[in-house]
Design a protein around this motif. Structure first.
Motif, PDB file in Angstrom:
ATOM      1  N   PHE A  43      -9.650 -35.817  -3.647  1.00  0.00           N
ATOM      2  CA  PHE A  43      -9.320 -34.489  -3.126  1.00  0.00           C
ATOM      3  C   PHE A  43      -9.499 -33.420  -4.199  1.00  0.00           C
ATOM      4  CE2 PHE A  43      -6.142 -36.921  -0.286  1.00  0.00           C
ATOM      5  CZ  PHE A  43      -7.083 -37.099   0.713  1.00  0.00           C
ATOM      6  N   ARG A  76      -1.818 -36.115 -12.854  1.00  0.00           N
ATOM      7  CA  ARG A  76      -0.478 -36.521 -12.425  1.00  0.00           C
ATOM      8  C   ARG A  76       0.123 -37.458 -13.461  1.00  0.00           C
ATOM      9  NH1 ARG A  76      -1.337 -32.993  -9.587  1.00  0.00           N
ATOM     10  NH2 ARG A  76      -1.165 -32.793  -7.315  1.00  0.00           N
ATOM     11  N   LEU A 107      -2.165 -42.477  -4.192  1.00  0.00           N
ATOM     12  CA  LEU A 107      -3.471 -42.754  -4.791  1.00  0.00           C
ATOM     13  C   LEU A 107      -3.663 -44.217  -5.212  1.00  0.00           C
ATOM     14  CD1 LEU A 107      -6.176 -41.726  -5.815  1.00  0.00           C
ATOM     15  CD2 LEU A 107      -5.043 -41.125  -7.968  1.00  0.00           C
ATOM     16  N   THR A 129       8.114 -32.066  -7.407  1.00  0.00           N
ATOM     17  CA  THR A 129       7.525 -31.077  -6.507  1.00  0.00           C
ATOM     18  C   THR A 129       8.392 -29.821  -6.387  1.00  0.00           C
ATOM     19  OG1 THR A 129       6.238 -31.019  -4.463  1.00  0.00           O
ATOM     20  CG2 THR A 129       8.447 -31.881  -4.299  1.00  0.00           C
ATOM     21  N   ASN A 131       5.107 -39.253 -10.360  1.00  0.00           N
ATOM     22  CA  ASN A 131       4.470 -40.105  -9.343  1.00  0.00           C
ATOM     23  C   ASN A 131       4.955 -41.548  -9.470  1.00  0.00           C
ATOM     24  OD1 ASN A 131       2.808 -37.612  -9.525  1.00  0.00           O
ATOM     25  ND2 ASN A 131       1.686 -38.625  -7.900  1.00  0.00           N
ATOM     26  N   VAL A 172     -11.332 -40.954  -0.772  1.00  0.00           N
ATOM     27  CA  VAL A 172     -11.838 -39.583  -0.915  1.00  0.00           C
ATOM     28  C   VAL A 172     -11.050 -38.923  -2.046  1.00  0.00           C
ATOM     29  CG1 VAL A 172     -12.157 -37.346   0.208  1.00  0.00           C
ATOM     30  CG2 VAL A 172     -12.393 -39.471   1.544  1.00  0.00           C
ATOM     31  N   SER A 216      12.495 -34.607  -6.951  1.00  0.00           N
ATOM     32  CA  SER A 216      11.050 -34.741  -7.118  1.00  0.00           C
ATOM     33  C   SER A 216      10.519 -33.621  -7.995  1.00  0.00           C
ATOM     34  CB  SER A 216      10.390 -34.677  -5.745  1.00  0.00           C
ATOM     35  OG  SER A 216       9.003 -34.467  -5.870  1.00  0.00           O
ATOM     36  N   ASP A 257      -1.712 -29.471  -2.935  1.00  0.00           N
ATOM     37  CA  ASP A 257      -1.794 -30.163  -4.229  1.00  0.00           C
ATOM     38  C   ASP A 257      -1.816 -29.142  -5.369  1.00  0.00           C
ATOM     39  OD1 ASP A 257      -1.746 -32.803  -3.471  1.00  0.00           O
ATOM     40  OD2 ASP A 257      -3.922 -33.034  -3.421  1.00  0.00           O
ATOM     41  N   CYS A 260      -7.252 -33.690 -10.189  1.00  0.00           N
ATOM     42  CA  CYS A 260      -5.839 -33.386 -10.488  1.00  0.00           C
ATOM     43  C   CYS A 260      -5.246 -34.324 -11.539  1.00  0.00           C
ATOM     44  CB  CYS A 260      -4.992 -33.541  -9.236  1.00  0.00           C
ATOM     45  SG  CYS A 260      -5.286 -32.332  -7.967  1.00  0.00           S
ATOM     46  N   ARG A 262      -6.890 -31.094  -1.230  1.00  0.00           N
ATOM     47  CA  ARG A 262      -5.882 -31.330  -0.194  1.00  0.00           C
ATOM     48  C   ARG A 262      -4.883 -30.165  -0.247  1.00  0.00           C
ATOM     49  NH1 ARG A 262      -2.331 -36.825  -0.563  1.00  0.00           N
ATOM     50  NH2 ARG A 262      -1.655 -35.827  -2.490  1.00  0.00           N
TER      51      ARG A 262
HETATM   52  C1  UD1 Z   1       3.497 -35.604  -4.368  1.00  0.00           C
HETATM   53  C2  UD1 Z   1       4.546 -34.957  -5.269  1.00  0.00           C
HETATM   54  C3  UD1 Z   1       5.607 -35.966  -5.586  1.00  0.00           C
HETATM   55  C4  UD1 Z   1       6.188 -36.489  -4.297  1.00  0.00           C
HETATM   56  C5  UD1 Z   1       5.086 -37.158  -3.492  1.00  0.00           C
HETATM   57  C6  UD1 Z   1       5.630 -37.618  -2.159  1.00  0.00           C
HETATM   58  C7  UD1 Z   1       3.685 -33.155  -6.654  1.00  0.00           C
HETATM   59  C8  UD1 Z   1       3.063 -32.779  -7.954  1.00  0.00           C
HETATM   60  N1  UD1 Z   1       3.911 -34.473  -6.495  1.00  0.00           N
HETATM   61  O1  UD1 Z   1       2.801 -36.553  -5.117  1.00  0.00           O
HETATM   62  O2  UD1 Z   1       6.637 -35.357  -6.329  1.00  0.00           O
HETATM   63  O3  UD1 Z   1       7.230 -37.375  -4.524  1.00  0.00           O
HETATM   64  O4  UD1 Z   1       4.064 -36.195  -3.247  1.00  0.00           O
HETATM   65  O5  UD1 Z   1       4.743 -38.453  -1.535  1.00  0.00           O
HETATM   66  O6  UD1 Z   1       3.974 -32.324  -5.817  1.00  0.00           O
HETATM   67  N2  UD1 Z   1      -5.442 -38.201  -4.110  1.00  0.00           N
HETATM   68  C9  UD1 Z   1      -6.797 -38.264  -3.804  1.00  0.00           C
HETATM   69  N3  UD1 Z   1      -7.173 -38.987  -2.719  1.00  0.00           N
HETATM   70  C10 UD1 Z   1      -6.288 -39.645  -1.914  1.00  0.00           C
HETATM   71  C11 UD1 Z   1      -4.909 -39.587  -2.243  1.00  0.00           C
HETATM   72  C12 UD1 Z   1      -4.515 -38.844  -3.344  1.00  0.00           C
HETATM   73  O7  UD1 Z   1      -7.626 -37.678  -4.492  1.00  0.00           O
HETATM   74  O8  UD1 Z   1      -6.716 -40.252  -0.927  1.00  0.00           O
HETATM   75  C13 UD1 Z   1      -5.007 -37.428  -5.284  1.00  0.00           C
HETATM   76  C14 UD1 Z   1      -4.113 -36.261  -4.935  1.00  0.00           C
HETATM   77  O9  UD1 Z   1      -4.852 -35.100  -4.698  1.00  0.00           O
HETATM   78  C15 UD1 Z   1      -3.250 -36.168  -6.203  1.00  0.00           C
HETATM   79  C16 UD1 Z   1      -3.190 -37.593  -6.737  1.00  0.00           C
HETATM   80  O10 UD1 Z   1      -4.257 -38.291  -6.093  1.00  0.00           O
HETATM   81  O11 UD1 Z   1      -3.889 -35.364  -7.148  1.00  0.00           O
HETATM   82  C17 UD1 Z   1      -1.877 -38.274  -6.402  1.00  0.00           C
HETATM   83  O12 UD1 Z   1      -1.621 -38.114  -5.022  1.00  0.00           O
HETATM   84  P1  UD1 Z   1      -0.379 -38.828  -4.312  1.00  0.00           P
HETATM   85  O13 UD1 Z   1      -0.334 -40.252  -4.710  1.00  0.00           O
HETATM   86  O14 UD1 Z   1      -0.467 -38.497  -2.856  1.00  0.00           O
HETATM   87  O15 UD1 Z   1       0.901 -38.120  -4.939  1.00  0.00           O
HETATM   88  P2  UD1 Z   1       1.219 -36.557  -5.157  1.00  0.00           P
HETATM   89  O16 UD1 Z   1       0.679 -35.749  -4.023  1.00  0.00           O
HETATM   90  O17 UD1 Z   1       0.804 -36.181  -6.537  1.00  0.00           O
END
Ligand code: UD1
Length: 329
Positions: free
Chosen positions: A208, A221, A190, A119, A170, A206, A117, A285, A219, A282
């Protein structure tokens, strides 16, 4: 080739199984169905229902099936949960992976593909992320991915293991036929959350954090289609034939999208409004994470089919439209 796909009923594993079939390979599935979906498995495939950490279960399978490659998609991947229950993550993602590798060593299966990942790079200013950026994970989840990468390096040197670590950005989208797609419980990603909010299956999304040092404050991605990821794995098979081969590739499109851009794209593709509100950051992040994917493109001859976020969201939308509640089982 004959491939044991561990975690083959999960989101990325199930898409990889289909791409393997399309490329003329012979996948077998091993899954404990903690998160996997039986309905994601194509008819007629051999399925081993059990735990990758149980050597008494995996070793006879490896002996009997004489597989060429083991692919491992069976990690737990909730970053937040990994901070509240790190032992769960070290047990599943490290201990059980060690046991899987031990079973491979006992049966002389010498080729391994690991879902790593982005990450592992933690919070760094080096952007885009190329393969040589130092690994500095800061969540227990990320640390387990980093630790397995390090272990694989030792195994290559000690036992001649050939391995590839693919650092996914992602993973998103769905098979364009709409039959399989993303269905996590709980859902934290997301794109599915935005689609569910648009469909009225959730009150709202929401966002984040709106004060990140990015162009619109949300953010950035790198959303990469799950079929593109899968095809990169298959493209590595040839290189892995040489014992002791060590491969590391960062898999993203290299084109980041902000959270607001994703929401706008979901609205554009679905024709629906995504009810949303702005919330705090969050924990865990990073402001931005996007790949420099040239190494995989050049060395694996990897071509990215879904280059823009709209094309990825379109496939996710098709899956959600035909399967509003995900897999039925
Ligand atoms: C993260 C890791 C990824 C990992 C994954 C596991 C990083 C950069 N990425 O992905 O490698 O495989 O977790 O699940 O560390 N968001 C909102 N609202 C929401 C949900 C998400 O604003 O309700 C935003 C998050 O803050 C982020 C983006 O959407 O900026 C993507 O989030 P998400 O789909 O959860 O993936 P990552 O956290 O980027």
């Amino acid at each position: 080739m004959k491939i044991l796909v561990v975690g083959g009923a999960g989101f990325i594993g199930s898409h990889c199984v289909r791409q393997l079939l399309a490329a003329g390979h012979e996948p077998l599935i091993l899954d404990n169905f903690v998160y996997g979906h039986r309905d994601s498995i194509p008819q007629g495939l051999t399925v081993y229902d059990g735990d990758m950490g149980d050597i008494s279960f995996t070793q006879p399978i490896l002996e009997k099936e004489k597989v060429d490659i083991v692919m491992h998609f069976a990690a737990f991947a909730y970053v937040g949960e990994s901070t509240t229950d790190p032992l769960k993550y070290y047990d599943n993602n490290i201990s059980k992976t060690v046991h899987l590798l031990q079973a491979m060593r006992n049966t002389k299966v010498n080729t391994f593909i690991f879902s790593s990942s982005c990450t592992i790079f933690g919070d760094t200013n080096e952007m885009p992320l190329h393969e040589d950026v130092p690994r500095q994970a800061f969540s227990p989840y990320g640390q387990t991915k980093q630790d397995v990468e390090v272990l694989l390096g030792y195994c290559a040197k000690a036992y001649g293991l050939s391995y590839a670590c693919f650092r996914y950005f992602n993973a998103s989208g769905a098979d364009p036929d709409g039959k399989i797609g993303e269905d996590h419980d709980p859902e934290t990603h997301l794109i599915p959350l935005a689609i569910q909010a648009a469909r009225g299956q959730r009150d709202k999304l929401v966002i984040f954090g709106t004060d990140y040092p990015t162009p619109d404050g949300t953010c950035l991605r790198d959303y990469i289609h799950v079929n593109d990821l899968s095809r990169a794995h298959i493209a590595s098979f040839e290189k892995l034939q040489t014992p002791g081969t060590e491969l590391h590739y960062n898999l993203g499109t290299g084109k980041p999208s902000s959270v607001l851009e994703v929401i706008n794209t979901v609205e554009d593709v679905t024709g629906l409004k995504v009810p949303h509100e702005f919330g705090p950051r969050r924990p865990g992040d990073v402001p931005a994470a996007y790949a420099y994917p040239e190494k995989a493109i050049k060395e694996l001859n990897w071509d990215i089919e879904f280059l823009d976020i709209k094309s990825i969201v379109e496939t996710a939308w098709k899956w959600h439209q035909s399967n509003p509640n995900g897999f039925e089982e």
